[in-house]
Design a protein around this motif. Sequence first.
Motif, PDB file in Angstrom:
ATOM      1  N   ALA A   1       0.655  -4.482  -8.719  1.00 38.33           N
ATOM      2  CA  ALA A   1       1.273  -3.342  -8.066  1.00 38.33           C
ATOM      3  C   ALA A   1       2.282  -2.687  -9.000  1.00 38.33           C
ATOM      4  O   ALA A   1       2.902  -3.328  -9.846  1.00 38.33           O
ATOM      5  CB  ALA A   1       1.954  -3.774  -6.771  1.00 38.33           C
ATOM      6  N   VAL A   2       2.433  -1.370  -8.838  1.00 40.16           N
ATOM      7  CA  VAL A   2       3.371  -0.586  -9.629  1.00 40.16           C
ATOM      8  C   VAL A   2       4.445  -0.044  -8.695  1.00 40.16           C
ATOM      9  O   VAL A   2       4.134   0.544  -7.661  1.00 40.16           O
ATOM     10  CB  VAL A   2       2.653   0.587 -10.329  1.00 40.16           C
ATOM     11  N   VAL A   3       5.703  -0.236  -9.057  1.00 38.47           N
ATOM     12  CA  VAL A   3       6.818   0.369  -8.342  1.00 38.47           C
ATOM     13  C   VAL A   3       7.375   1.507  -9.188  1.00 38.47           C
ATOM     14  O   VAL A   3       7.610   1.340 -10.392  1.00 38.47           O
ATOM     15  CB  VAL A   3       7.929  -0.653  -8.042  1.00 38.47           C
ATOM     16  N   THR A   4       7.564   2.672  -8.577  1.00 40.58           N
ATOM     17  CA  THR A   4       8.260   3.772  -9.244  1.00 40.58           C
ATOM     18  C   THR A   4       9.657   3.841  -8.648  1.00 40.58           C
ATOM     19  O   THR A   4       9.821   3.945  -7.440  1.00 40.58           O
ATOM     20  CB  THR A   4       7.513   5.095  -9.047  1.00 40.58           C
TER      21      THR A   4
ATOM     22  N   ASN B   1       6.592   3.875  -3.942  1.00 35.43           N
ATOM     23  CA  ASN B   1       7.620   4.852  -4.301  1.00 35.43           C
ATOM     24  C   ASN B   1       8.979   4.409  -3.765  1.00 35.43           C
ATOM     25  O   ASN B   1       9.216   4.418  -2.561  1.00 35.43           O
ATOM     26  CB  ASN B   1       7.240   6.222  -3.736  1.00 35.43           C
ATOM     27  N   HIS B   2       9.879   4.039  -4.678  1.00 33.33           N
ATOM     28  CA  HIS B   2      11.241   3.679  -4.294  1.00 33.33           C
ATOM     29  C   HIS B   2      12.254   4.645  -4.912  1.00 33.33           C
ATOM     30  O   HIS B   2      13.296   4.241  -5.424  1.00 33.33           O
ATOM     31  CB  HIS B   2      11.544   2.229  -4.665  1.00 33.33           C
ATOM     32  N   GLY B   3      11.933   5.927  -4.823  1.00 35.01           N
ATOM     33  CA  GLY B   3      12.899   6.952  -5.192  1.00 35.01           C
ATOM     34  C   GLY B   3      13.759   7.331  -4.001  1.00 35.01           C
ATOM     35  O   GLY B   3      13.304   7.310  -2.853  1.00 35.01           O
ATOM     36  N   ILE B   4      15.011   7.677  -4.260  1.00 36.71           N
ATOM     37  CA  ILE B   4      15.922   8.203  -3.236  1.00 36.71           C
ATOM     38  C   ILE B   4      16.580   9.450  -3.800  1.00 36.71           C
ATOM     39  O   ILE B   4      17.270   9.391  -4.830  1.00 36.71           O
ATOM     40  CB  ILE B   4      17.009   7.192  -2.831  1.00 36.71           C
TER      41      ILE B   4
ATOM     42  N   GLY C   1       0.808  -1.212   0.000  1.00 36.91           N
ATOM     43  CA  GLY C   1       0.000   0.000   0.000  1.00 36.91           C
ATOM     44  C   GLY C   1       0.838   1.258   0.000  1.00 36.91           C
ATOM     45  O   GLY C   1       0.452   2.292  -0.556  1.00 36.91           O
ATOM     46  N   TRP C   2       2.018   1.156   0.635  1.00 41.29           N
ATOM     47  CA  TRP C   2       2.940   2.291   0.725  1.00 41.29           C
ATOM     48  C   TRP C   2       4.333   1.735   0.958  1.00 41.29           C
ATOM     49  O   TRP C   2       4.490   0.660   1.579  1.00 41.29           O
ATOM     50  CB  TRP C   2       2.552   3.202   1.892  1.00 41.29           C
ATOM     51  N   ALA C   3       5.355   2.437   0.464  1.00 42.06           N
ATOM     52  CA  ALA C   3       6.726   1.979   0.657  1.00 42.06           C
ATOM     53  C   ALA C   3       7.683   3.151   0.592  1.00 42.06           C
ATOM     54  O   ALA C   3       7.381   4.203   0.004  1.00 42.06           O
ATOM     55  CB  ALA C   3       7.107   0.935  -0.387  1.00 42.06           C
ATOM     56  N   ALA C   4       8.849   2.967   1.199  1.00 43.10           N
ATOM     57  CA  ALA C   4       9.960   3.910   1.097  1.00 43.10           C
ATOM     58  C   ALA C   4      11.259   3.127   1.175  1.00 43.10           C
ATOM     59  O   ALA C   4      11.372   2.172   1.950  1.00 43.10           O
ATOM     60  CB  ALA C   4       9.903   4.956   2.208  1.00 43.10           C
TER      61      ALA C   4
END
Length: 427
Positions: free
Chosen positions: A219-222, A260-263, A48-51
């Motif tokens: 699911a979509v990962v960015t 969202n897996h942006g850094i 549902g949410w990620a970092a």
Amino acid sequence: MAPTNSLRRTGVALLAATTLVALPAVGAGTGASAAVAAENGSRTWHGGWAASPQPPTAPFAPNWSEQGFFDHTVRQVVRVSTGGTRARIELSNRYGTTPLRIAGATVARTDEGASVQPGSVRRLTFGRERSVTIPAGGTVHSDGVPLEVAALQSVTVTLYLAEPTGPATFHSFASATSYRAGGDHRYDRGGAAFEETSDSWYFLSGVEVSGGPAARRDAVVTFGDSITDGVGSGIDADNRYPDELAERFAAAGEPRGVLNHGIGGNRVTNDTVWAGEKGVTRFKLDALSEPNVGTVVVLEGINDFGGNGWQGFPAGPTPEVSAEQLVEGHRSLIRQAHAKGIKVIGATLTPVKGSFYYTPVNEAKREAFNRWVRTSGEYDAVADFDRALADPADPDRILPAYDSGDHLHPGDAGYRAMAEALDLDAF
């Protein structure tokens, strides 16, 4: 990417001198029974949410990562992109050098600020135990708890850290407020005790849901750098481009996980001392480890070109990177995704004219890389963020209405334009 003045109150992460690789998840938690493991394993969980976790440091502004916590309650608010009837959390000690003791945790539906909705607080357990110890380098999931949560609804995760944690695994550019209080306040409904705030997330790396209407592997990962991370968007506004994409799915009646897996500052080809491992390394740890992923959107590379000539990074410039080297890095990402049966969408690099990254050499590299993305056919589909943000009167520059002010990062309107440029049928 490098900080603007508006970012200086946000901490950034330091890559440890020796790279630490996350251990496998600790089942349902330390001491988990076979029954709990079976219950969690049999249920279909959706992100549902990620970092993405980052190592602790604070080169630009103070945060809580280097000092860590002792007899503190940390309350963090995140918005889930898809809903369900049960929830669980993921906690990371990826960059810890000692075991991390979580004395207790709760999850609830968010009210305002640090307060939560009446009657929604759920005690979290780990293998039916109220506390858990996460080994250095490790990750743990809580047991699932009944919690009705809708797509695009915010949940509040509260951790009580009774013992000294040491430096904390965290995520630097949260574009969201986290709260801290002394003592144990995990069951507080109100937020009065939470007098300290931070713009980063600590230990929390995921919220997963089950029991919702969507059970597809969709699911979509960015994946990317600060433009995926949302640098330049409003604090607590949930206006990053992945947030806006999640809103488009929900508006179409098909909510799904957008993770969202942006850094901020991350690069494809080189590790950095403040923005994590290179993309080709962390792609497996972050993007491909999420549950039920069908598609990854990759937007990364402008730091590979810009950072090698700019002295403003905390550790100075990194090695020169050619367009061909960046292409090879992206080919590695494509191979990794395809090996797991995951579709991967490549994004063009956005305009940088007027920013501290802009030079004729860097612009030539950006244009060469974008041509490869558009014409090679190596990605399964293309997201042309370059053209979505470009000023028609000067295509090498972000349209002023989309610019956060540094001519590099979009603002809220720019992130919305990026999300609208994505073809939902491509997913």
